[in-house]
Design a protein around this motif. Structure first.
Motif, PDB file in Angstrom:
ATOM      1  N   UNK A 290       0.788  -1.132  -0.065  1.00 33.14           N
ATOM      2  CA  UNK A 290       0.120   0.075   0.052  1.00 33.14           C
ATOM      3  C   UNK A 290       0.841   1.213  -0.022  1.00 33.14           C
ATOM      4  N   UNK A 291       0.353   2.296  -0.477  1.00 30.58           N
ATOM      5  CA  UNK A 291       0.928   3.781  -0.269  1.00 30.58           C
ATOM      6  C   UNK A 291       0.612   4.311   0.832  1.00 30.58           C
ATOM      7  N   UNK A 292       1.891   5.109   1.297  1.00 36.31           N
ATOM      8  CA  UNK A 292       1.598   6.326   2.605  1.00 36.31           C
ATOM      9  C   UNK A 292       0.640   7.386   1.966  1.00 36.31           C
ATOM     10  N   UNK A 293      -0.496   7.528   2.631  1.00 36.52           N
ATOM     11  CA  UNK A 293      -1.317   8.560   2.149  1.00 36.52           C
ATOM     12  C   UNK A 293      -1.036  10.046   2.503  1.00 36.52           C
ATOM     13  N   UNK A 294      -0.210  10.127   3.473  1.00 32.66           N
ATOM     14  CA  UNK A 294       0.505  11.583   3.861  1.00 32.66           C
ATOM     15  C   UNK A 294       1.664  11.627   4.541  1.00 32.66           C
ATOM     16  N   UNK A 295       2.364  12.611   4.488  1.00 35.48           N
ATOM     17  CA  UNK A 295       3.617  12.686   5.203  1.00 35.48           C
ATOM     18  C   UNK A 295       3.563  12.276   6.345  1.00 35.48           C
ATOM     19  N   UNK A 296       4.576  11.647   7.172  1.00 37.70           N
ATOM     20  CA  UNK A 296       4.605  11.734   8.674  1.00 37.70           C
ATOM     21  C   UNK A 296       5.660  11.010   8.987  1.00 37.70           C
TER      22      UNK A 296
ATOM     23  N   UNK B  81       7.240   7.332  11.162  1.00 39.91           N
ATOM     24  CA  UNK B  81       6.819   6.072  11.700  1.00 39.91           C
ATOM     25  C   UNK B  81       6.673   5.775  13.022  1.00 39.91           C
ATOM     26  N   UNK B  82       5.662   5.300  13.759  1.00 43.53           N
ATOM     27  CA  UNK B  82       5.292   5.137  15.074  1.00 43.53           C
ATOM     28  C   UNK B  82       5.629   3.693  15.620  1.00 43.53           C
ATOM     29  N   UNK B  83       5.367   2.937  14.574  1.00 46.65           N
ATOM     30  CA  UNK B  83       5.469   1.376  14.947  1.00 46.65           C
ATOM     31  C   UNK B  83       5.762   0.688  13.610  1.00 46.65           C
ATOM     32  N   UNK B  84       6.778  -0.342  13.571  1.00 38.05           N
ATOM     33  CA  UNK B  84       7.030  -0.981  12.496  1.00 38.05           C
ATOM     34  C   UNK B  84       8.260  -0.598  11.798  1.00 38.05           C
ATOM     35  N   UNK B  85       8.896  -1.398  11.087  1.00 31.68           N
ATOM     36  CA  UNK B  85       9.775  -1.230   9.965  1.00 31.68           C
ATOM     37  C   UNK B  85       9.370  -1.790   8.706  1.00 31.68           C
ATOM     38  N   UNK B  86       9.975  -1.039   7.658  1.00 30.89           N
ATOM     39  CA  UNK B  86       9.477  -1.649   6.426  1.00 30.89           C
ATOM     40  C   UNK B  86      10.666  -0.875   5.083  1.00 30.89           C
ATOM     41  N   UNK B  87      10.679  -1.824   4.217  1.00 33.04           N
ATOM     42  CA  UNK B  87      11.357  -1.293   3.114  1.00 33.04           C
ATOM     43  C   UNK B  87      10.351  -0.605   2.277  1.00 33.04           C
ATOM     44  N   UNK B  88      10.682   0.699   1.983  1.00 38.82           N
ATOM     45  CA  UNK B  88       9.801   1.637   1.171  1.00 38.82           C
ATOM     46  C   UNK B  88      10.324   2.268  -0.292  1.00 38.82           C
TER      47      UNK B  88
ATOM     48  N   UNK C  43      10.501   6.298  14.213  1.00 38.97           N
ATOM     49  CA  UNK C  43      11.336   7.590  14.151  1.00 38.97           C
ATOM     50  C   UNK C  43      11.590   8.361  12.832  1.00 38.97           C
ATOM     51  N   UNK C  44      11.551   7.478  11.724  1.00 35.10           N
ATOM     52  CA  UNK C  44      11.848   7.992  10.474  1.00 35.10           C
ATOM     53  C   UNK C  44      10.954   8.435   9.838  1.00 35.10           C
ATOM     54  N   UNK C  45      10.929   9.718   9.170  1.00 30.50           N
ATOM     55  CA  UNK C  45       9.801  10.152   8.347  1.00 30.50           C
ATOM     56  C   UNK C  45       9.678   9.451   6.999  1.00 30.50           C
ATOM     57  N   UNK C  46       8.659   9.473   6.482  1.00 27.87           N
ATOM     58  CA  UNK C  46       8.165   8.842   5.272  1.00 27.87           C
ATOM     59  C   UNK C  46       7.288   9.903   4.450  1.00 27.87           C
ATOM     60  N   UNK C  47       7.239   9.701   3.311  1.00 22.28           N
ATOM     61  CA  UNK C  47       6.442  10.812   2.468  1.00 22.28           C
ATOM     62  C   UNK C  47       5.603  10.190   1.879  1.00 22.28           C
TER      63      UNK C  47
ATOM     64  N   UNK D 103       2.216  18.632   1.941  1.00 19.50           N
ATOM     65  CA  UNK D 103       2.979  17.339   1.701  1.00 19.50           C
ATOM     66  C   UNK D 103       3.914  17.595   0.738  1.00 19.50           C
ATOM     67  N   UNK D 104       5.376  16.708   0.753  1.00 19.84           N
ATOM     68  CA  UNK D 104       6.293  16.936  -0.196  1.00 19.84           C
ATOM     69  C   UNK D 104       5.867  16.761  -1.517  1.00 19.84           C
ATOM     70  N   UNK D 105       4.720  15.867  -1.771  1.00 15.17           N
ATOM     71  CA  UNK D 105       4.260  15.380  -3.337  1.00 15.17           C
ATOM     72  C   UNK D 105       3.599  16.789  -3.667  1.00 15.17           C
ATOM     73  N   UNK D 106       3.010  17.488  -2.813  1.00 12.62           N
ATOM     74  CA  UNK D 106       2.394  18.867  -3.375  1.00 12.62           C
ATOM     75  C   UNK D 106       3.404  19.640  -3.692  1.00 12.62           C
TER      76      UNK D 106
END
Length: 716
Positions: free
Chosen positions: A223-229, A231-238, A255-259, A280-283
């Motif tokens: 799935x796609x990240x819907x907005x900038x933020x 991560x408060x739980x979990x680890x993933x390859x994006x 603690x890492x930011x995602x876009x 957001x960064x995309x905007x």
């Protein structure tokens, strides 16, 4: 953060006694990709006469006009004579051409007539006015001939002319639509819905527009990240390739930011939203793309002036043609020749030459993580002969890593494991680097207890009943301990390079030392190698000590070094290179780089950087890969090449075609029919459009500039 700053904070600098504090020197580069505003005008700069038109409109009018044109052409006397047949007649067949020709003129030709009126009202004569004049003259002449008031009847030429013009404009609008697709594609990256985590832990599906700052959303695998933020739980390859152009997934954890629009490839994560909608960064990327497509380059200004000049040349040539042929006693030829001049001199190809290249290059660069704020900056990049890189965070990662381990007993892994045990509870960047190095090398890390930070000196803990400390020269001075001869040479060499050196002390004796240095990005070496192969001088600027800067410069093969430079003096270094005759591109990512980015001939903000750096730069790189600088150079050269090719073709075609259309070779039996003139005019436009499309073949992936790959854009 430079090596000296790190040493100060970890107690490793010999001339200061700063604290060993849990401190992250790398403040997150917050903000989106910029606050530039989309242009308020049509992105098809310099050629916006189709505002409000669409490919579908031209397509529909083309097909119906073509259907009506077929009988007009079939019943044309000239066509029957050429092909040796006689069309069957029926009552009223002589009015077939006038009736259908009138329908074709008012239906198929109406967009051109309206465009001509708009150009007259705006006092900006150009392409539409030429076409409108041509088809109007042809229609009036044919209509008056049909009712017996004139002798020139060119119904089939008029019908065919309108059909060809509609086809050319349909193809053009399709090409423009494809080029502008970058904005639509960016918008489509966001999902329509998101899974919001309620306070009680339940999951609810909501429309993306209902998200608010502070909401926590669940992002499942795929799935796609819907907005900038964050991560408060979990680890993933994006997968962030749609934003940064980087094809390899990047690991993101708590603690890492995602876009927004990045894709979680393997695991579920929970993200706390901190930016939505236009923030957001995309905007921000969308705004920059729109701004770039709406900006005007010097080449565009030249094309616009040439197109305007061509209008007056065409009208003058048409007037001269009427007069000359009328004086020669051939009024039929006077009308036909003048209309042909107006048709063939249409600056359609000139008007399309630059905007289409601009749209394609901008959308293509955006898909590769290169955001062009200023078209002039991209245009100037092809002439850059010196690139000045900021060191920290640009050529280097801005993160320290273990680069050397020396144990008195020769067991480097055991020493590294022992140091990692002591540092395991520290959040200091140097401590994290030691723990990471131990894990990477597979060193055994024993358990430690009684962790204690000694301000300005280091840390200590108990490991297997032994008191073990890790710290810099200040700790050695405090305890009156000397460095053993077995590691002294290693330590001296590290310090000469400007590395931060930590000593491991056990039972009151130094049992080894560890060197830590800012990591050089492996991509930096590739980028510099390619720049050198292109004859570009590479310089580096930093606030680090001279020996630190020199070590990085030797490692990367940099030509010139500006070291120990204060932030406010960075722009002076740019000015110095410019005074020496260089065309300079400055590459940086921080607030203190903004003045230098603004002073440089081309300012490039790398790694998304800060809002201030983005505002000062003409080009923004969404990724932090230095090879993207080479990609910008490649795109600049390829775009300029396409622009000049299109300009030469469009201008040269008109210069050669106008005299021929006027009938200067009629004495030799060479006459250009009106319909053939329309075909040639449309063909010229199609050639320009196809040539611009070849820009899509240029490989802009960062991997394309690595050693062994082609260092320049494909010939096209």
């Amino acid at each position: 953060m430079n090596a000296r700053e790190a040493a100060v904070q970890h107690g490793t600098d010999e001339h200061t006694e700063a604290g060993h504090e849990a401190h992250d020197p790398h403040a997150a580069h917050g903000g989106d990709a910029g606050d530039g505003h989309a242009g308020d005008h049509d992105a098809h700069t310099g050629h916006d006469k189709h505002e409000g038109h669409s490919p579908a409109m031209f397509r529909d009018r083309f097909w119906l006009s073509l259907l009506l044109t077929l009988p007009v052409v079939f019943y044309a006397d000239m066509i029957q004579e050429w092909f040796g047949y006689t069309a069957p007649t029926f009552p009223g067949s002589t009015w077939l051409a006038p009736v259908l020709g009138t329908v074709i003129f008012f239906y198929g030709g109406w967009p051109f007539v309206v465009g001509a009126i708009q150009e007259i009202r705006s006092r900006a004569p150009g392409m539409m006015l030429l076409i409108g004049m041509a088809i109007s003259v042809a229609y009036v002449a044919s209509l008056t001939a049909s009712i017996g008031l004139f002798t020139v009847e060119v119904w089939w030429e008029l019908a065919l002319l309108i059909v060809i013009m509609l086809l050319g404009h349909w193809m053009e609008m399709r090409a423009i639509g494809q080029a502008r697709g970058a904005l639509a594609a960016l918008a489509e990256l966001l999902p329509d819905e998101a899974e919001r985590v309620a306070d009680d832990g339940s999951i609810e599906t909501v429309h993306i527009g209902d998200l608010a700052v502070g909401d926590v959303v669940l992002v499942r695998p795929g799935a796609r990240v819907p907005a900038d933020g964050q991560i408060v739980q979990g680890t993933a390859d994006l997968d962030e390739s749609m934003i940064t152009g980087e094809s390899n997934p990047v690991t993101r954890g708590e603690g890492d930011r995602v876009i927004a629009a990045s894709v979680s490839t393997d695991s579920s994560i929970r993200v706390r939203i901190d930016a939505i909608g236009e923030d957001t960064a995309l905007a921000g990327i969308q705004r920059l793309v729109a701004q770039a497509q709406g900006s005007t380059s010097r080449t565009q200004v030249l094309a616009d002036r040439a197109a305007a000049l061509l209008f007056y040349i065409a009208v003058s040539a048409a007037a001269i043609t009427i007069v000359v042929w009328a004086l020669l006693g051939d009024t039929d030829a006077a009308v036909v020749r003048s209309v042909t001049v107006l048709i063939i001199a249409c600056p359609h190809a000139l008007g399309l030459a630059i905007p289409l290249v601009t749209s394609i290059s901008t959308s293509k660069s955006a898909r590769n993580g290169i955001l062009v704020k200023d078209r002039l900056a991209l245009e100037r990049m092809r002439n850059v002969d010196a690139v000045l890189f900021d060191k920290t965070g640009t050529l280097t990662k801005g993160e320290h890593a273990v680069t050397g381990v020396a144990a008195t007993d020769g067991d480097d892994n055991a020493l590294l494991g022992l140091a990692a045990a002591v540092e395991s509870e520290s959040e200091h960047p140097l401590a994290r680097a030691i723990v990471a190095a131990a894990a990477d090398r597979g060193a055994e890390v024993p358990k430690a207890s009684g962790f204690h930070a000694m301000t300005g000196r280091g840390v200590r803990a108990t490991v297997a009943d032994d008191d073990v400390a890790v710290g810099g020269p200040a700790l050695l001075r405090e305890q009156g301990i000397d460095i053993p001869d077995s590691v002294a040479n290693d330590v001296a060499g590290w310090r000469e390079r400007g590395a931060a050196v930590l000593h491991v002390i056990k039972a009151g004796e130094v049992i080894g030392a560890i060197a830590l240095e800012d990591q050089v990005r492996p991509e930096s070496r590739q980028a510099i190698d390619v720049l050198h192969r292109r004859g570009v001088t590479v310089a580096m600027i930093t606030g680090d000590a001279q020996q630190v800067a020199n070590a990085v410069a030797r490692d990367l093969g940099i030509d010139e070094v500006f070291a120990e430079v204060l932030p406010e003096d960075k722009d002076s270094a740019v000015a110095d290179m410019q005074r020496r005759g260089h065309t300079v591109a400055m590459v940086g990512d921080g607030v203190n780089d903004a003045p230098a980015l603004a002073r440089a001939d081309v300012g490039i903000a790398i790694g998304a950087g800060t809002d201030v750096a983005i505002e000062s730069a003409g080009i923004v790189l969404a990724s932090d890969d230095p090879r993207a600088v080479v990609v910008v150079s490649t795109l600049s050269a390829a775009s300029y090449r396409k622009m000049t090719q299109n300009l030469w073709w469009a201008a040269g075609y008109n210069l050669a075609a106008i005299p021929l259309a006027a009938g200067v070779l009629a004495w030799a039996g060479i006459v250009l029919p009106m319909a053939i003139g329309a075909v040639l005019m449309s063909l010229s436009t199609i050639i320009v459009a196809l040539n611009a499309q070849l820009l899509r073949r240029v490989d802009l992936r960062p991997a394309a500039v690595s050693p062994g790959a082609k260092a320049s854009a494909p010939a096209s």
